[in-house]
Scaffold this motif. Structure first.
Motif, PDB file in Angstrom:
ATOM      1  N   ALA B 229      -8.339   1.694  -1.232  1.00 28.80           N
ATOM      2  CA  ALA B 229      -9.064   1.018  -0.152  1.00 28.80           C
ATOM      3  C   ALA B 229      -8.936  -0.502  -0.288  1.00 28.80           C
ATOM      4  O   ALA B 229      -8.799  -1.220   0.692  1.00 28.80           O
ATOM      5  CB  ALA B 229     -10.526   1.436  -0.167  1.00 28.80           C
ATOM      6  N   GLU B 230      -8.953  -0.950  -1.541  1.00 31.99           N
ATOM      7  CA  GLU B 230      -8.901  -2.387  -1.778  1.00 31.99           C
ATOM      8  C   GLU B 230      -7.536  -2.989  -1.424  1.00 31.99           C
ATOM      9  O   GLU B 230      -7.443  -4.097  -0.908  1.00 31.99           O
ATOM     10  CB  GLU B 230      -9.170  -2.653  -3.262  1.00 31.99           C
ATOM     11  CG  GLU B 230     -10.343  -3.569  -3.484  1.00 31.99           C
ATOM     12  CD  GLU B 230     -10.728  -3.585  -4.934  1.00 31.99           C
ATOM     13  OE1 GLU B 230      -9.913  -4.082  -5.740  1.00 31.99           O
ATOM     14  OE2 GLU B 230     -11.807  -3.092  -5.263  1.00 31.99           O
ATOM     15  N   ASN B 231      -6.478  -2.229  -1.721  1.00 31.97           N
ATOM     16  CA  ASN B 231      -5.131  -2.749  -1.506  1.00 31.97           C
ATOM     17  C   ASN B 231      -4.515  -2.282  -0.205  1.00 31.97           C
ATOM     18  O   ASN B 231      -3.406  -2.685   0.134  1.00 31.97           O
ATOM     19  CB  ASN B 231      -4.223  -2.286  -2.660  1.00 31.97           C
ATOM     20  CG  ASN B 231      -4.593  -2.978  -3.942  1.00 31.97           C
ATOM     21  OD1 ASN B 231      -4.228  -4.107  -4.168  1.00 31.97           O
ATOM     22  ND2 ASN B 231      -5.375  -2.305  -4.770  1.00 31.97           N
ATOM     23  N   ALA B 232      -5.272  -1.415   0.484  1.00 35.24           N
ATOM     24  CA  ALA B 232      -4.708  -0.657   1.589  1.00 35.24           C
ATOM     25  C   ALA B 232      -3.876  -1.482   2.564  1.00 35.24           C
ATOM     26  O   ALA B 232      -2.718  -1.172   2.798  1.00 35.24           O
ATOM     27  CB  ALA B 232      -5.818   0.039   2.336  1.00 35.24           C
ATOM     28  N   SER B 233      -4.440  -2.544   3.120  1.00 37.86           N
ATOM     29  CA  SER B 233      -3.733  -3.165   4.235  1.00 37.86           C
ATOM     30  C   SER B 233      -2.769  -4.263   3.770  1.00 37.86           C
ATOM     31  O   SER B 233      -2.086  -4.859   4.578  1.00 37.86           O
ATOM     32  CB  SER B 233      -4.742  -3.719   5.229  1.00 37.86           C
ATOM     33  OG  SER B 233      -5.703  -4.465   4.539  1.00 37.86           O
ATOM     34  N   ARG B 234      -2.692  -4.484   2.473  1.00 39.39           N
ATOM     35  CA  ARG B 234      -1.863  -5.591   2.006  1.00 39.39           C
ATOM     36  C   ARG B 234      -0.410  -5.198   1.770  1.00 39.39           C
ATOM     37  O   ARG B 234       0.501  -5.972   1.982  1.00 39.39           O
ATOM     38  CB  ARG B 234      -2.439  -6.160   0.708  1.00 39.39           C
ATOM     39  CG  ARG B 234      -3.414  -7.284   0.997  1.00 39.39           C
ATOM     40  CD  ARG B 234      -3.903  -7.885  -0.274  1.00 39.39           C
ATOM     41  NE  ARG B 234      -5.243  -7.419  -0.573  1.00 39.39           N
ATOM     42  CZ  ARG B 234      -5.685  -7.158  -1.801  1.00 39.39           C
ATOM     43  NH1 ARG B 234      -4.884  -7.290  -2.832  1.00 39.39           N
ATOM     44  NH2 ARG B 234      -6.920  -6.777  -1.980  1.00 39.39           N
ATOM     45  N   ASP B 235      -0.224  -3.996   1.296  1.00 42.51           N
ATOM     46  CA  ASP B 235       1.122  -3.605   0.884  1.00 42.51           C
ATOM     47  C   ASP B 235       1.192  -2.077   0.903  1.00 42.51           C
ATOM     48  O   ASP B 235       0.211  -1.411   1.212  1.00 42.51           O
ATOM     49  CB  ASP B 235       1.388  -4.154  -0.527  1.00 42.51           C
ATOM     50  CG  ASP B 235       2.883  -4.231  -0.854  1.00 42.51           C
ATOM     51  OD1 ASP B 235       3.687  -3.644  -0.111  1.00 42.51           O
ATOM     52  OD2 ASP B 235       3.229  -4.862  -1.867  1.00 42.51           O
ATOM     53  N   LEU B 236       2.351  -1.547   0.573  1.00 40.66           N
ATOM     54  CA  LEU B 236       2.512  -0.098   0.529  1.00 40.66           C
ATOM     55  C   LEU B 236       2.064   0.392  -0.846  1.00 40.66           C
ATOM     56  O   LEU B 236       2.760   0.197  -1.851  1.00 40.66           O
ATOM     57  CB  LEU B 236       3.963   0.267   0.810  1.00 40.66           C
ATOM     58  CG  LEU B 236       4.396  -0.110   2.233  1.00 40.66           C
ATOM     59  CD1 LEU B 236       5.909  -0.065   2.371  1.00 40.66           C
ATOM     60  CD2 LEU B 236       3.735   0.791   3.258  1.00 40.66           C
ATOM     61  N   PHE B 237       0.891   1.000  -0.854  1.00 36.63           N
ATOM     62  CA  PHE B 237       0.215   1.324  -2.107  1.00 36.63           C
ATOM     63  C   PHE B 237       1.058   2.204  -3.036  1.00 36.63           C
ATOM     64  O   PHE B 237       1.161   1.945  -4.226  1.00 36.63           O
ATOM     65  CB  PHE B 237      -1.119   2.009  -1.794  1.00 36.63           C
ATOM     66  CG  PHE B 237      -1.980   2.234  -2.992  1.00 36.63           C
ATOM     67  CD1 PHE B 237      -2.809   1.229  -3.465  1.00 36.63           C
ATOM     68  CD2 PHE B 237      -1.969   3.452  -3.665  1.00 36.63           C
ATOM     69  CE1 PHE B 237      -3.607   1.424  -4.576  1.00 36.63           C
ATOM     70  CE2 PHE B 237      -2.756   3.653  -4.773  1.00 36.63           C
ATOM     71  CZ  PHE B 237      -3.581   2.637  -5.231  1.00 36.63           C
ATOM     72  N   SER B 238       1.699   3.238  -2.458  1.00 36.38           N
ATOM     73  CA  SER B 238       2.417   4.194  -3.314  1.00 36.38           C
ATOM     74  C   SER B 238       3.668   3.562  -3.932  1.00 36.38           C
ATOM     75  O   SER B 238       4.219   4.077  -4.902  1.00 36.38           O
ATOM     76  CB  SER B 238       2.796   5.452  -2.538  1.00 36.38           C
ATOM     77  OG  SER B 238       3.812   5.168  -1.604  1.00 36.38           O
ATOM     78  N   LEU B 239       4.112   2.434  -3.370  1.00 35.56           N
ATOM     79  CA  LEU B 239       5.251   1.730  -3.960  1.00 35.56           C
ATOM     80  C   LEU B 239       4.771   0.735  -5.023  1.00 35.56           C
ATOM     81  O   LEU B 239       5.438   0.510  -6.024  1.00 35.56           O
ATOM     82  CB  LEU B 239       6.053   0.995  -2.877  1.00 35.56           C
ATOM     83  CG  LEU B 239       7.185   1.802  -2.214  1.00 35.56           C
ATOM     84  CD1 LEU B 239       6.670   3.071  -1.576  1.00 35.56           C
ATOM     85  CD2 LEU B 239       7.925   0.959  -1.195  1.00 35.56           C
ATOM     86  N   CYS B 240       3.592   0.177  -4.790  1.00 34.87           N
ATOM     87  CA  CYS B 240       3.006  -0.759  -5.772  1.00 34.87           C
ATOM     88  C   CYS B 240       2.544  -0.016  -7.021  1.00 34.87           C
ATOM     89  O   CYS B 240       2.722  -0.483  -8.135  1.00 34.87           O
ATOM     90  CB  CYS B 240       1.776  -1.457  -5.196  1.00 34.87           C
ATOM     91  SG  CYS B 240       2.123  -2.576  -3.866  1.00 34.87           S
TER      92      CYS B 240
END
Lengths: 244, 261
Positions: B229-240
């Motif tokens: 939820a925290e990183n959701a809109s910043r980047d592609l979470f599953s790649l980070c």
């Protein structure tokens, strides 16, 4: 009196606050007693005429149930005192004590104890200090239990997260209040786990679909002219793509 | 016509993590070496472009322009792999064949298209053109929640429909209708994806329960994640965070897509 015995007296909660000199005075009033396995040191209901400081070996503290069968309520060992409270409040023995093995203990009679208290203000004060220390300690724990009880009643289990569980040395009886706190902590943790288990069960069972509503909503969408056209188009598109 | 597949991602209610799941799935399929397109048909509330780092100020031609007849699909498609941006996750898409077809975020354009209505034949033609012109293996469609007309169209043209739901009764009820519609429209591959499962829920039990309720496979049960939820809109979470529980669960869905007939 040899220093290891003095150290054992000093380690007993009852005498913890005494100076070395006062300890010597206590030791001088005691008699070394030896008991073999199954020998009875005191019986429930007997008048309290002496107390013991255990040096070696273990004893069981026993009482009897309604049918007269023996119940072991505790096990005590070196460094612990038995019967001292009965001397102070002058009530009959609340439980019996039986040696589990060869036991060495220092016995102090009621007369010796009272004359010591009479002669030595420092011993009296030391014993009083020991009592008040234990009382204060217990009060802190009891306050904690009250606080936790209130939180638990409100369903607030957050204290479990930031509290270190207290582990008691098994078989020791030195601090009932600490045991209460520890038992309470364990109880709340188990209650919480059980509650979560139930909640999960409830939520799992609560998966339910209103079939009437499902049918009604489906019909509302599919009965439109738009939908009929869409279904038609979709079939055409799929046929086209399959053919490609 | 190309044999690229249309994968629609749908949810009955908002807040299921649909755009995030779509973007991450599309990125994972692109990383698997496939040519991938992502269309934002959530014209009312577009958002997936943010996950691909598209600067809203620099947004060029959009799906709205195509629907108004002022741009071709070729002009709308943005090659994300050519300029994936700074994000540590997105950077991995460098050189990959992944194309974004954004919707306009301009209020005027949104209300215009909602007022005029969408020409479904045109939208469908646009999707088919995107597949053939960009030679796509998979075209992911991020739909608007609920069952409005453009969503029904996406469902109707899908080869694979992934319905995302949270494990609660309201989502289950809405999903039931979506499932019925998908069956009525002969969607060949109907997949369910559970998102935001609470830690106290047993994923296996949820999977079994929902599969038996809908008689459709649950591809994965994704946990509710505060990291996500925290990183959701910043980047592609599953790649980070490829080793995060949420990412691992998401990657379980990829074979279902790749094996869909």
């Amino acid at each position: 009196m040899i220093s290891s015995v003095l150290e054992k007296i000093h380690n007993a909660d009852f005498f913890k606050e005494l100076s070395n000199e006062a300890l010597e005075a206590v030791a001088a009033k005691t008699t070394l007693r030896r008991f073999s396995a199954d020998e009875v040191l005191m019986r429930k209901g007997d008048p309290a005429d002496s107390f013991y400081l255990i040096l070696e070996g273990h004893l069981k503290i026993v009482t009897t149930d309604a049918r007269g069968d023996e119940i072991i309520i505790n096990k005590v060992g070196p460094g612990e005192t038995i019967g001292e409270l009965a001397l102070v409040d002058e009530r009959p023995r609340s439980a019996g004590a039986v040696a589990l093995e060869n036991v060495e203990a220092l016995e102090m009679t009621k007369d010796a104890f009272f004359s010591l208290l009479d002669q030595r203000l420092d011993v009296s004060l030391g014993i009083l200090r020991g009592f008040s220390h234990r009382l204060r300690f217990s009060t802190t724990y009891i306050e904690k239990v009250i606080d936790w009880s209130q939180k638990t009643a409100e369903g607030d289990y957050s204290f479990l997260e930031h509290t270190q569980p207290i582990t008691n040395r098994p078989g020791t009886d030195d601090d009932k209040a600490a045991q209460l706190l520890s038992t309470f902590y364990t109880m709340v943790r188990k209650v919480k786990a059980r509650e979560e288990g139930l909640k999960q069960q409830v939520e799992k069972l609560a998966f339910e679909i209103d079939q009437e509503r499902r049918k009604k909503e489906f019909e509302e969408i599919t009965s439109t002219e738009f939908y009929a056209r869409l279904k038609d188009q979709a079939q055409t598109i799929r046929r086209k793509r399959q053919g490609s | 016509m190309s044999d690229g597949k249309i994968v629609s991602i749908h949810s009955f209610r908002g807040g299921t993590g649909k755009s995030n799941t779509t973007a991450n799935l599309a990125a994972q399929v692109a990383l698997a070496g496939k040519r991938v397109g992502v269309v934002d048909t959530d014209i009312q509330s577009p958002g997936i472009h943010v996950l691909f780092g598209l600067d809203e100020q620099k947004m060029g031609k959009t799906l709205n322009d195509f629907l108004h007849g002022t741009a071709s699909i070729r002009e709308v498609g943005l090659p994300v792999g050519e300029n994936p941006g700074e994000g540590q996750g997105r950077a991995q898409l460098k050189g990959r064949d992944i194309f974004l077809f954004p919707s306009s975020i301009k209020g005027g354009e949104i209300s215009k298209i909602l007022k005029e209505g969408i020409d479904f034949n045109l939208l469908n033609e646009g999707l088919q053109t995107a597949i053939s012109e960009f030679d796509l293996d998979y075209l992911f469609i991020d739909t608007h929640p609920g069952l409005n007309e453009e969503t029904l169209l996406s469902i109707a043209t899908s080869d694979v429909l992934i319905v995302i739901l949270r494990p609660d009764n309201q989502d289950l009820q809405g999903t039931a209708v979506t499932v019925d519609i998908a069956r009525s429209l002969d969607v060949p591959n109907l997949l369910l994806l559970v998102n935001k499962a609470l830690p106290k829920h047993d994923p296996a039990a949820i999977k079994a329960e929902i599969e038996s309720t809908f008689d459709a496979p649950v591809t994965s049960v994704l946990p509710l994640s505060f990291d996500m939820a925290e990183n959701a809109s910043r980047d592609l979470f599953s790649l980070c965070y490829p080793d995060h529980e949420w990412s691992k669960a998401l990657k379980n869905v990829v074979p279902f897509i790749l094996n869909a007939k």
